[in-house]
Design a protein around this motif. Sequence first.
Motif, PDB file in Angstrom:
ATOM      1  N   MET A   1       0.851  -1.195   0.000  1.00  0.00           N
ATOM      2  CA  MET A   1       0.000   0.000   0.000  1.00  0.00           C
ATOM      3  C   MET A   1       0.888   1.245   0.000  1.00  0.00           C
ATOM      4  O   MET A   1       1.889   1.304   0.719  1.00  0.00           O
ATOM      5  CB  MET A   1      -0.913   0.016   1.227  1.00  0.00           C
ATOM      6  CG  MET A   1      -1.781   1.261   1.325  1.00  0.00           C
ATOM      7  SD  MET A   1      -2.744   1.335   2.845  1.00  0.00           S
ATOM      8  CE  MET A   1      -3.907   0.005   2.542  1.00  0.00           C
ATOM      9  N   ASP A   2       0.481   2.221  -0.790  1.00  0.00           N
ATOM     10  CA  ASP A   2       1.188   3.502  -0.815  1.00  0.00           C
ATOM     11  C   ASP A   2       0.558   4.394   0.268  1.00  0.00           C
ATOM     12  O   ASP A   2      -0.466   5.028   0.039  1.00  0.00           O
ATOM     13  CB  ASP A   2       1.063   4.148  -2.192  1.00  0.00           C
ATOM     14  CG  ASP A   2       1.922   5.397  -2.325  1.00  0.00           C
ATOM     15  OD1 ASP A   2       2.364   5.927  -1.262  1.00  0.00           O
ATOM     16  OD2 ASP A   2       2.129   5.865  -3.437  1.00  0.00           O
TER      17      ASP A   2
ATOM     18  N   ASN B   1       2.964   4.437   8.638  1.00  0.00           N
ATOM     19  CA  ASN B   1       2.132   3.341   8.128  1.00  0.00           C
ATOM     20  C   ASN B   1       0.630   3.566   8.359  1.00  0.00           C
ATOM     21  O   ASN B   1      -0.139   2.601   8.344  1.00  0.00           O
ATOM     22  CB  ASN B   1       2.554   2.027   8.771  1.00  0.00           C
ATOM     23  CG  ASN B   1       3.971   1.642   8.393  1.00  0.00           C
ATOM     24  OD1 ASN B   1       4.400   1.838   7.253  1.00  0.00           O
ATOM     25  ND2 ASN B   1       4.715   1.110   9.348  1.00  0.00           N
ATOM     26  N   TYR B   2       0.221   4.813   8.575  1.00  0.00           N
ATOM     27  CA  TYR B   2      -1.216   5.087   8.697  1.00  0.00           C
ATOM     28  C   TYR B   2      -1.858   4.853   7.340  1.00  0.00           C
ATOM     29  O   TYR B   2      -1.286   5.287   6.313  1.00  0.00           O
ATOM     30  CB  TYR B   2      -1.440   6.546   9.140  1.00  0.00           C
ATOM     31  CG  TYR B   2      -2.899   6.960   9.105  1.00  0.00           C
ATOM     32  CD1 TYR B   2      -3.758   6.653  10.143  1.00  0.00           C
ATOM     33  CD2 TYR B   2      -3.399   7.641   7.983  1.00  0.00           C
ATOM     34  CE1 TYR B   2      -5.096   7.024  10.090  1.00  0.00           C
ATOM     35  CE2 TYR B   2      -4.736   8.004   7.934  1.00  0.00           C
ATOM     36  CZ  TYR B   2      -5.585   7.698   8.988  1.00  0.00           C
ATOM     37  OH  TYR B   2      -6.902   8.045   8.929  1.00  0.00           O
ATOM     38  N   PRO B   3      -3.003   4.174   7.258  1.00  0.00           N
ATOM     39  CA  PRO B   3      -3.966   3.832   8.309  1.00  0.00           C
ATOM     40  C   PRO B   3      -3.825   2.446   8.922  1.00  0.00           C
ATOM     41  O   PRO B   3      -4.698   2.033   9.688  1.00  0.00           O
ATOM     42  CB  PRO B   3      -5.294   3.928   7.555  1.00  0.00           C
ATOM     43  CG  PRO B   3      -4.967   3.503   6.159  1.00  0.00           C
ATOM     44  CD  PRO B   3      -3.586   3.994   5.897  1.00  0.00           C
ATOM     45  N   ASP B   4      -2.745   1.762   8.616  1.00  0.00           N
ATOM     46  CA  ASP B   4      -2.569   0.454   9.237  1.00  0.00           C
ATOM     47  C   ASP B   4      -2.040   0.576  10.662  1.00  0.00           C
ATOM     48  O   ASP B   4      -1.937  -0.444  11.376  1.00  0.00           O
ATOM     49  CB  ASP B   4      -1.616  -0.412   8.398  1.00  0.00           C
ATOM     50  CG  ASP B   4      -2.287  -0.947   7.140  1.00  0.00           C
ATOM     51  OD1 ASP B   4      -3.549  -0.978   7.134  1.00  0.00           O
ATOM     52  OD2 ASP B   4      -1.577  -1.310   6.186  1.00  0.00           O
ATOM     53  N   GLU B   5      -1.676   1.763  11.073  1.00  0.00           N
ATOM     54  CA  GLU B   5      -1.298   2.031  12.454  1.00  0.00           C
ATOM     55  C   GLU B   5      -1.945   3.350  12.879  1.00  0.00           C
ATOM     56  O   GLU B   5      -2.309   4.168  12.026  1.00  0.00           O
ATOM     57  CB  GLU B   5       0.225   2.105  12.594  1.00  0.00           C
ATOM     58  CG  GLU B   5       0.851   3.267  11.867  1.00  0.00           C
ATOM     59  CD  GLU B   5       2.365   3.301  12.027  1.00  0.00           C
ATOM     60  OE1 GLU B   5       2.932   2.337  12.586  1.00  0.00           O
ATOM     61  OE2 GLU B   5       2.979   4.293  11.579  1.00  0.00           O
TER      62      GLU B   5
ATOM     63  N   GLU C   1      -9.262   4.464  21.598  1.00  0.00           N
ATOM     64  CA  GLU C   1     -10.100   3.268  21.433  1.00  0.00           C
ATOM     65  C   GLU C   1     -10.696   3.217  20.034  1.00  0.00           C
ATOM     66  O   GLU C   1     -10.740   2.155  19.392  1.00  0.00           O
ATOM     67  CB  GLU C   1     -11.216   3.266  22.477  1.00  0.00           C
ATOM     68  CG  GLU C   1     -10.750   3.002  23.901  1.00  0.00           C
ATOM     69  CD  GLU C   1     -11.915   2.970  24.876  1.00  0.00           C
ATOM     70  OE1 GLU C   1     -13.071   2.902  24.408  1.00  0.00           O
ATOM     71  OE2 GLU C   1     -11.677   3.017  26.091  1.00  0.00           O
ATOM     72  N   GLU C   2     -11.178   4.379  19.568  1.00  0.00           N
ATOM     73  CA  GLU C   2     -11.761   4.446  18.221  1.00  0.00           C
ATOM     74  C   GLU C   2     -10.719   4.099  17.153  1.00  0.00           C
ATOM     75  O   GLU C   2     -11.023   3.385  16.190  1.00  0.00           O
ATOM     76  CB  GLU C   2     -12.317   5.845  17.963  1.00  0.00           C
ATOM     77  CG  GLU C   2     -13.559   6.196  18.758  1.00  0.00           C
ATOM     78  CD  GLU C   2     -14.780   5.431  18.266  1.00  0.00           C
ATOM     79  OE1 GLU C   2     -14.843   5.115  17.059  1.00  0.00           O
ATOM     80  OE2 GLU C   2     -15.671   5.154  19.099  1.00  0.00           O
ATOM     81  N   MET C   3      -9.503   4.589  17.331  1.00  0.00           N
ATOM     82  CA  MET C   3      -8.458   4.288  16.338  1.00  0.00           C
ATOM     83  C   MET C   3      -8.160   2.797  16.280  1.00  0.00           C
ATOM     84  O   MET C   3      -8.018   2.220  15.187  1.00  0.00           O
ATOM     85  CB  MET C   3      -7.182   5.070  16.690  1.00  0.00           C
ATOM     86  CG  MET C   3      -7.255   6.544  16.306  1.00  0.00           C
ATOM     87  SD  MET C   3      -5.656   7.386  16.437  1.00  0.00           S
ATOM     88  CE  MET C   3      -5.466   7.521  18.208  1.00  0.00           C
TER      89      MET C   3
ATOM     90  N   GLY D   1      -6.649   0.038   9.526  1.00  0.00           N
ATOM     91  CA  GLY D   1      -6.753  -0.526   8.173  1.00  0.00           C
ATOM     92  C   GLY D   1      -7.558   0.347   7.242  1.00  0.00           C
ATOM     93  O   GLY D   1      -7.580   0.117   6.029  1.00  0.00           O
ATOM     94  N   MET D   2      -8.261   1.368   7.788  1.00  0.00           N
ATOM     95  CA  MET D   2      -9.038   2.279   6.949  1.00  0.00           C
ATOM     96  C   MET D   2      -8.820   3.720   7.426  1.00  0.00           C
ATOM     97  O   MET D   2      -8.523   3.950   8.595  1.00  0.00           O
ATOM     98  CB  MET D   2     -10.519   1.918   6.996  1.00  0.00           C
ATOM     99  CG  MET D   2     -11.129   2.047   8.375  1.00  0.00           C
ATOM    100  SD  MET D   2     -12.849   1.495   8.424  1.00  0.00           S
ATOM    101  CE  MET D   2     -12.591  -0.282   8.364  1.00  0.00           C
ATOM    102  N   VAL D   3      -8.923   4.654   6.483  1.00  0.00           N
ATOM    103  CA  VAL D   3      -8.775   6.059   6.889  1.00  0.00           C
ATOM    104  C   VAL D   3      -9.886   6.372   7.900  1.00  0.00           C
ATOM    105  O   VAL D   3     -11.032   5.941   7.748  1.00  0.00           O
ATOM    106  CB  VAL D   3      -8.852   7.001   5.671  1.00  0.00           C
ATOM    107  CG1 VAL D   3      -7.646   6.811   4.775  1.00  0.00           C
ATOM    108  CG2 VAL D   3     -10.135   6.820   4.895  1.00  0.00           C
TER     109      VAL D   3
END
Length: 238
Positions: free
Chosen positions: A1-2, A61-65, A91-93, A98-100
Motif C-alpha cells: 500500500m502507498d 504506516n497510517y492507516p494500518d497504524e 479506542e476508536e483508532m 486498516g481504513m482512513v
Amino acid sequence: MDYKEEQRNEIEALESIYCGELEILAVEPFYTFAIPIKTEEYEPETGNGLSCRLEFTYTANYPDEPLLVAIEEQENFEEESDERLKDHLIEEMNENLGMVMVFTLVSAAQEWLNCQWDKIKLNREESAAKKLKEEEEAERKKFEGTRVTVETFLSWKEKFDEEMGYTKRREMAEREGKKLTGRELFMTDKTLDQSDLKFLNDGDAVKVDESLFQSLDDLDLMYDDNDSDFDINNYNSA
C-alpha cells in the motif's frame, strides 16, 4: 500500500468536508492538521458549551497504524476531560485500523463533547436546585425561631437581667436588706437618664407658635391656688 498517497487522498476529502475549518499545519515529513469542534450551545468566552481543537499527525504506516492525536485549546473542560477524550479517540483508532479514520474520529469527539456538556448542564441544574432548597430551608428556620423551654427561658432571662443591670441592683438591695424604690432604681441606673438625654439630643427641635400666648395677659383667671372652694363646674358655666 502507498501510505503517502492514501494520506493525501484523505486530506483532500477532509478539506471538502471541513471547508474553511481544516488547517494544514505541516506537510513534511507527514501531514499535521487541525480541526476545531464544539457543542451546539457553545458561546465563546462564556460558561456555555464546550470546544477544543483536534490536532492530527499522520504516521509512516497510517492507516494500518494509529495516527497521533492532541487535544488543544480546551474551553470549559472539566479537570482531566482532555485525557478522557484522548483515551476515547485511541479506542476508536484501534477499532478502525486498516481504513482512513479521521472523519470517524472527529465525529466521535463531537459526540463525546455533546454528552459531556449534557452531564455538565445536569450537574449545574442539580447544584442550583440544591442551593435554592438550602436557602429556603435557612429562611424557614430563621422565622421558626428557637423552641422555648423552661431552661432556655431561664437562661435568656438571666442574660437579660445582666444586660439591664437588674441583677446587680438586686444584689445591692439584698446586701442593704431593703428593696429599692422606683426612684432609687432610676437613680442607680444611669442608662435611664442618659437615654432621656439622648432622646432630647436626637429628637427634632419643637417649634412654639408664640402667637398662641399673646392674649394671656387679657385672660381673667378665676382660679386661686389657695381657694379650696373653687368649683370647676362654676368656672365652666361662667
